[in-house]
Scaffold this motif. Structure first.
Motif, short mmCIF file in Angstrom:
data_model
loop_
_atom_site.label_atom_id
_atom_site.label_comp_id
_atom_site.label_asym_id
_atom_site.label_seq_id
_atom_site.Cartn_x
_atom_site.Cartn_y
_atom_site.Cartn_z
N UNK A 1 0.84 -1.21 0.00
CA UNK A 1 0.00 0.00 0.00
C UNK A 1 0.87 1.26 0.00
N UNK A 2 1.82 1.31 0.92
CA UNK A 2 2.69 2.48 1.02
C UNK A 2 3.61 2.62 -0.18
N UNK A 3 4.10 1.49 -0.69
CA UNK A 3 5.02 1.54 -1.83
C UNK A 3 4.30 2.08 -3.07
N UNK A 4 3.09 1.59 -3.31
CA UNK A 4 2.33 2.07 -4.47
C UNK A 4 2.01 3.55 -4.30
N UNK A 5 1.56 3.94 -3.10
CA UNK A 5 1.22 5.34 -2.90
C UNK A 5 2.46 6.24 -2.98
N UNK A 6 3.58 5.73 -2.49
CA UNK A 6 4.83 6.48 -2.60
C UNK A 6 5.21 6.71 -4.05
N UNK A 7 5.10 5.68 -4.88
CA UNK A 7 5.43 5.84 -6.30
C UNK A 7 4.44 6.76 -7.00
N UNK A 8 3.15 6.61 -6.71
CA UNK A 8 2.15 7.44 -7.38
C UNK A 8 2.32 8.91 -7.01
N UNK A 9 2.85 9.17 -5.81
CA UNK A 9 3.05 10.54 -5.38
C UNK A 9 4.17 11.26 -6.15
#
Lengths: 307, 307
Positions: free
Chosen positions: A55-63
């Protein structure tokens, strides 16, 4: 950067939805009987890559997607964040490099490789990892996606609690493990807004969060002694700030209690969890409850013994 | 008694609903990739008592509730039906007695005792069990609830497939393990009505269903050699009739394939299953698929190795 709040978590939930599983919530009457109240387990061991870290990795990349696509991303990790970032990068068409200590298990190396990340071996200490990371970044200009100390990562991890509360709105408490504090801080953002209490379990052998929150000052990483290998890190700076402001209560548990809780989850709930995931239940069994409690089972990446 | 049909399963679903879990359905992209099509796992290892057997036991008791309450119920089993009947009886306020071979594991004895059943030990052979059962029935007049060879039990077991199809309507095939044939026949009743194909996996070392359906004649129970301890029984009379009329295709799998599939489920799906539950996946991995497949994970009652 400003500290994330619950609206950052709501935005994260919206944007990670195409990439993350909405994991099931399981219950067991015999665990309810032992705890004294209904317990709802949010099964992030079923999450893609085997832990909530996706969850955090995907949101980090999308950011930072444009930057990430242009420069590629890098992290250092011997654990779940490595596999999560590798998968997130593949899903989002980003090049990923993972710096892993040569002592990391073959299973963990394979996981990162399976998702298409480039692996770079380094020495076993944190200093070795950081040196390898710095030198990789100077040479290639890749974007560093940290495992927990970042607002987008924290906001992503909060989406697990958001889903849990959407499915079980009457929870009084949500229990999480605390290591670097990504999951704990994301959960706090959601729980504060929802009027629910967050409680954390931490191994006695890695109690930097307990000690640091008690004295108001971040503590250094504990020696890597606990069986809960996901919780051997110290709290991040942002994570400490969020958890200290919130006044998180941390319950410390002995190694035997962690192993016993893990076996209870395997035997009664019938799901495979890694030792770190058993820490909040170990704490909850010690403290008990008189109102419905949620527990986030953080991950299931464990090397199984031969049957 | 007439043979049950899909409306018996629909009635069973309605009446067991207050007592059984509606179990989750899990998926794994890496298993999909190995099979060649999406695979949906119906997790009856999360069912109360740890296996699908609770469905049939509850429906069996509800079908004769007045009699069961008046006379008490009895069965012989060293496995999941014992725990399921004990729990069903407790839920429905019926006295239950379970005749168990003295060779049954302490874990299984404990499960039946925990749910409040009376335990009677007997010798290890089927003849020993049947003699103990007969003598108990003559002495106490209790009602026998068989593990699979009964229309209400078959109808109850069919409710797992009903839930699976309600959640994933576009399945082309549902895979089940076959031992006594309770789950397989209940699934056939549902799948026929829904226009879905049922396929079964069976251990090579206990292939009485494969041989019996091929030659049109029920075969005796195989010697108890397979690691899939839930599938060591022969097909029941009613079960054979339903499966033979349907023309069930049975795929036989080697012991090593069963153990490998079990480890795949543990490692990738992160759920605890007993060896019998891995048999249909072992068969599906051998055969492959080109359209969405369902797999019923029958149970999770296994003694775990020390971590």
């Amino acid at each position: 950067m400003i500290d994330p709040d619950v609206s950052a978590v709501l935005r994260a939930a919206h944007r990670i939805a195409p990439y993350a599983h909405r994991t099931p919530v399981l219950t067991s009457r015999s665990i309810d009987a032992r705890v004294g109240a209904p317990v709802h387990f949010k099964c992030e061991n079923f999450q893609r890559s085997g832990s909530f870290k996706l969850r955090g990795a995907v949101n980090g990349l999308l950011g930072s997607l444009t930057e990430a696509r242009g420069r590629g991303v890098v992290t250092h990790s011997s654990g779940n964040h490595a596999a999560a970032l590798a998968l997130a990068a593949r899903l989002l068409d980003v090049e990923a490099t993972v710096i892993m200590p040569e002592t990391a298990s073959e299973a963990k190396r394979q996981a990162a490789r399976r998702y298409g990340a480039r692996l770079i071996a380094c020495g076993p200490t944190l200093a070795d990892r950081e040196a390898a990371l710095e030198s990789f970044i100077s040479a290639h200009g890749a974007l560093f996606v940290p495992p927990y100390d970042h607002p987008d990562v924290v906001a992503g991890q909060g989406t697990a609690a958001l889903e849990l509360l959407a499915e079980v709105p009457d929870l009084a408490t949500i229990w999480v493990p605390v290591g670097g504090g990504g999951l704990a801080s994301g959960t706090v953002l959601v729980a504060e807004a929802a009027g629910v209490t967050v409680r954390a379990g931490e191994p006695e052998l890695a109690d930097d969060a307990y000690r640091g929150l008690a004295c108001g000052e971040r503590q250094p990483a504990p020696p890597p002694l606990t069986v809960a290998d996901g919780l051997r890190t110290a709290l991040g700076v942002l994570n400490f700030r969020i958890l200290h402001r919130y006044g998180l209560t941390v319950t410390r548990v002995a190694e035997e209690a962690i192993v016993e809780a893990q076996r209870l989850i395997w035997n009664v709930l019938k799901v495979v969890v890694e030792p770190s995931s058993a820490v909040p239940l170990a704490a909850l069994l010690e403290v008990g409850a008189d109102a419905p409690a949620g527990v986030i089972l953080s991950g299931g990446n464990v090397t199984l013994p031969e049957v």
